[in-house]
Structures are given as C-alpha cells and as structure tokens.
Design a protein around this motif. Structure first.
Motif, PDB file in Angstrom:
ATOM      1  N   ARG A   1     -25.859 -84.789  -4.392  1.00 22.89           N
ATOM      2  CA  ARG A   1     -25.684 -85.642  -3.192  1.00 22.89           C
ATOM      3  C   ARG A   1     -26.419 -85.020  -1.997  1.00 22.89           C
ATOM      4  NH1 ARG A   1     -20.349 -83.592  -3.715  1.00 22.89           N
ATOM      5  NH2 ARG A   1     -19.608 -82.044  -1.791  1.00 22.89           N
ATOM      6  N   ASP A   2     -26.788 -85.712  -1.222  1.00 20.90           N
ATOM      7  CA  ASP A   2     -27.579 -85.270  -0.203  1.00 20.90           C
ATOM      8  C   ASP A   2     -26.938 -84.017   0.539  1.00 20.90           C
ATOM      9  OD1 ASP A   2     -29.144 -87.371  -0.730  1.00 20.90           O
ATOM     10  OD2 ASP A   2     -28.752 -88.558   0.963  1.00 20.90           O
TER      11      ASP A   2
ATOM     12  N   MET B   1     -20.720 -85.119   6.103  1.00 19.56           N
ATOM     13  CA  MET B   1     -21.641 -84.905   5.302  1.00 19.56           C
ATOM     14  C   MET B   1     -21.502 -83.430   4.701  1.00 19.56           C
ATOM     15  SD  MET B   1     -25.382 -85.540   6.438  1.00 19.56           S
ATOM     16  CE  MET B   1     -26.153 -85.298   4.683  1.00 19.56           C
ATOM     17  N   SER B   2     -21.962 -83.310   3.535  1.00 17.39           N
ATOM     18  CA  SER B   2     -22.286 -81.861   3.070  1.00 17.39           C
ATOM     19  C   SER B   2     -23.384 -81.199   3.648  1.00 17.39           C
ATOM     20  CB  SER B   2     -22.728 -81.904   1.389  1.00 17.39           C
ATOM     21  OG  SER B   2     -21.520 -82.490   0.794  1.00 17.39           O
ATOM     22  N   ARG B   3     -22.986 -79.987   4.430  1.00 19.52           N
ATOM     23  CA  ARG B   3     -24.141 -79.644   5.262  1.00 19.52           C
ATOM     24  C   ARG B   3     -23.948 -78.052   5.457  1.00 19.52           C
ATOM     25  NH1 ARG B   3     -21.587 -82.729   9.364  1.00 19.52           N
ATOM     26  NH2 ARG B   3     -23.742 -83.890   9.575  1.00 19.52           N
ATOM     27  N   VAL B   4     -24.665 -77.213   5.629  1.00 23.91           N
ATOM     28  CA  VAL B   4     -24.658 -76.173   6.033  1.00 23.91           C
ATOM     29  C   VAL B   4     -25.395 -75.651   7.091  1.00 23.91           C
ATOM     30  CG1 VAL B   4     -26.480 -75.304   4.381  1.00 23.91           C
ATOM     31  CG2 VAL B   4     -25.063 -73.308   5.425  1.00 23.91           C
TER      32      VAL B   4
ATOM     33  N   ILE C   1     -20.245 -73.917   6.597  1.00 22.22           N
ATOM     34  CA  ILE C   1     -20.309 -74.971   5.588  1.00 22.22           C
ATOM     35  C   ILE C   1     -19.224 -76.009   5.799  1.00 22.22           C
ATOM     36  CG2 ILE C   1     -21.376 -73.457   3.978  1.00 22.22           C
ATOM     37  CD1 ILE C   1     -18.902 -73.139   2.417  1.00 22.22           C
ATOM     38  N   GLU C   2     -19.665 -77.288   5.454  1.00 27.90           N
ATOM     39  CA  GLU C   2     -18.767 -78.458   5.256  1.00 27.90           C
ATOM     40  C   GLU C   2     -19.095 -78.940   4.063  1.00 27.90           C
ATOM     41  OE1 GLU C   2     -17.950 -82.479   7.894  1.00 27.90           O
ATOM     42  OE2 GLU C   2     -19.683 -81.293   8.412  1.00 27.90           O
ATOM     43  N   GLY C   3     -18.312 -79.545   3.207  1.00 31.24           N
ATOM     44  CA  GLY C   3     -18.486 -80.327   1.947  1.00 31.24           C
ATOM     45  C   GLY C   3     -19.375 -79.428   0.964  1.00 31.24           C
TER      46      GLY C   3
ATOM     47  N   ASP D   1     -25.242 -68.446  -1.236  1.00 37.99           N
ATOM     48  CA  ASP D   1     -25.252 -69.202  -2.443  1.00 37.99           C
ATOM     49  C   ASP D   1     -24.374 -70.245  -2.426  1.00 37.99           C
ATOM     50  OD1 ASP D   1     -27.472 -67.893  -3.664  1.00 37.99           O
ATOM     51  OD2 ASP D   1     -26.281 -66.507  -4.562  1.00 37.99           O
ATOM     52  N   LEU D   2     -24.489 -71.482  -2.281  1.00 37.38           N
ATOM     53  CA  LEU D   2     -23.708 -72.508  -2.288  1.00 37.38           C
ATOM     54  C   LEU D   2     -23.595 -73.606  -3.334  1.00 37.38           C
ATOM     55  CD1 LEU D   2     -24.901 -73.416   1.401  1.00 37.38           C
ATOM     56  CD2 LEU D   2     -22.814 -71.748   0.788  1.00 37.38           C
ATOM     57  N   TYR D   3     -22.427 -74.156  -3.420  1.00 42.78           N
ATOM     58  CA  TYR D   3     -22.275 -75.182  -4.487  1.00 42.78           C
ATOM     59  C   TYR D   3     -21.994 -76.603  -3.972  1.00 42.78           C
ATOM     60  CZ  TYR D   3     -20.310 -77.347  -8.766  1.00 42.78           C
ATOM     61  OH  TYR D   3     -20.058 -78.372  -9.915  1.00 42.78           O
ATOM     62  N   ALA D   4     -22.087 -77.684  -4.236  1.00 44.13           N
ATOM     63  CA  ALA D   4     -21.789 -79.231  -3.963  1.00 44.13           C
ATOM     64  C   ALA D   4     -20.862 -79.772  -5.113  1.00 44.13           C
ATOM     65  CB  ALA D   4     -23.194 -79.900  -3.582  1.00 44.13           C
TER      66      ALA D   4
END
Length: 224
Positions: free
Chosen positions: A101-102, A141-144, A196-198, A220-223
């Motif tokens: 996802r975005d 939304m998903s963001r860093v 981070i969010e989402g 290192d991030l994971y959605a």
C-alpha cells in the motif's frame, strides 16, 4: 515478510563536510530503498544522484540543503513548517515491490535549540513540530518521518512527536546515539529519529559517515 522490508536511511551530511567517498561507501553498503538528507551540498548530491535515479534534491551550502531520493518512482514535494519546510515523498504501491500500500516518507530538519536568539529559536522549533503534527493530522496513512530533529528523548519536541507517532528505534529495541560535538568523537546523543505511523519497526541501526558529526540512521520497516 523479508521480501517486504522497506529500508530507509536518513543522514545529516554536515553541509558538505561528510566525506564523499565515505558517503558513497555507506550508501552502497546499506542498500536503502529510499534516502533522506539534511545539510546536503552539491558535491554530495552528485553522489546520491548516481546511485538513486528518482526523487528530488535541493543541495545548498547554507546548512539548508535537503533531499529525498529513491530506487523506484517517488513523488517529492514540500509541506509547510516554520523556519524551513519539510519534504514529502510518496511511494505508490504499484511502483514498489517492498510495499503493498502507499507509504509516505517525510524528511525534516528541526532547528538547533542552541541557536541565538534562544527565544526566537524556541518559537521556531515549536512551530516546526506544529507543522509536522498539523500535516500528519490532516490525513492518516502509513508513513515514516525521519531527519535531524535536534531533540533527544528528553526534549519537549521529541515528546510531542512521540505522543502521536512511534519511535522506530525504541519500538525495535535498537536505539543508539547518533550525534557528537566533533565528528571523530563517540556518539553522545540520540537526536536523529525515525517516527512511524501504520508501519512496523523491524530493526534500526546507525553507521558513521566520515567527516559528519551525525551518524546515518537506517530503519527497516514493514507495512502490515
């Protein structure tokens, strides 16, 4: 899950003092998907452009150089903040194998709290955090959010952001100091962050870039 890790690197490259050869080696070794810089100068920007074909860089020699660059298409623009604007990079899921996802990357540089006059600097810092919170509050939304935030966890600016976002280094249990007064000293304070969010923080680590007083921070991030 391993195939879906999004690696983000942020670094303050000290207004051109971070050595170009060292910067190149760090970027080639870390293989981040997206990178965000503060205090980026033209010579450093040329190295970044050779390794990252997408994004936008605005190098300067006045400590205000910024930029976001990526291995895949990313739409970069700015959002309002006091003193200096923040940068936004939007990654579309269809262009990025690491995400489903975005995801948004924000690059910010919060003013040094010791700049004089202190009262004006304090107002600027509050206004910058206000700008970040206003922006993220308008759309979830998903963001860093990464960058040199000139705020250790003891500072009010950090605490305000941590009330709304998750510190990736704390969440992953891998928090490390990122800054020292001189580039050659051991790092003393943790003032560069990835909030981070989402997203889920898998791990973070730091690495020195020769000549800079800041270490690069890699998340290192994971959605989910």
């Amino acid at each position: 899950m391993v195939d879906k890790i999004l690696r983000v690197l942020t670094a303050n490259v000290y207004n051109g003092r971070a050595a170009i050869g060292s910067l190149r080696r760090v970027l080639e070794h870390e293989q981040a998907a997206v990178v965000a810089f503060q205090e980026l100068d033209p010579a450093q920007a040329r190295i970044v452009e050779q390794l990252y074909p997408f994004g936008h860089l605005d190098p300067r020699r006045d400590h205000h150089g910024m930029g976001i660059a990526a291995r895949h298409p990313i739409a970069v623009d700015r959002f309002d903040m006091e003193h200096r604007d923040g940068w936004r990079g939007l990654m579309r899921a269809g262009d990025w194998p690491e995400i489903e996802r975005d995801v948004e990357v924000l690059n910010v540089h919060i003013q040094n709290p010791l700049m004089r006059p202190i009262r004006a600097t304090s107002r600027n810092r509050k206004g910058q955090v206000d700008g970040i919170l206003k922006y993220i509050g308008a759309k979830r939304m998903s963001r860093v959010i990464v960058g040199d935030m000139n705020s250790s966890p003891a500072w009010r600016s950090y605490k305000r952001l941590a009330e709304h976002l998750q510190d990736a280094a704390v969440a992953a249990g891998t928090a490390r100091a990122t800054w020292s007064y001189f580039s050659w000293l051991p790092r003393m304070l943790r003032i560069d962050h990835a909030f981070i969010e989402g997203l889920v923080a898998v791990s973070t680590h730091t690495t020195k870039i020769r000549g800079s007083d800041h270490s690069a921070l890699i998340a290192d991030l994971y959605a989910e």
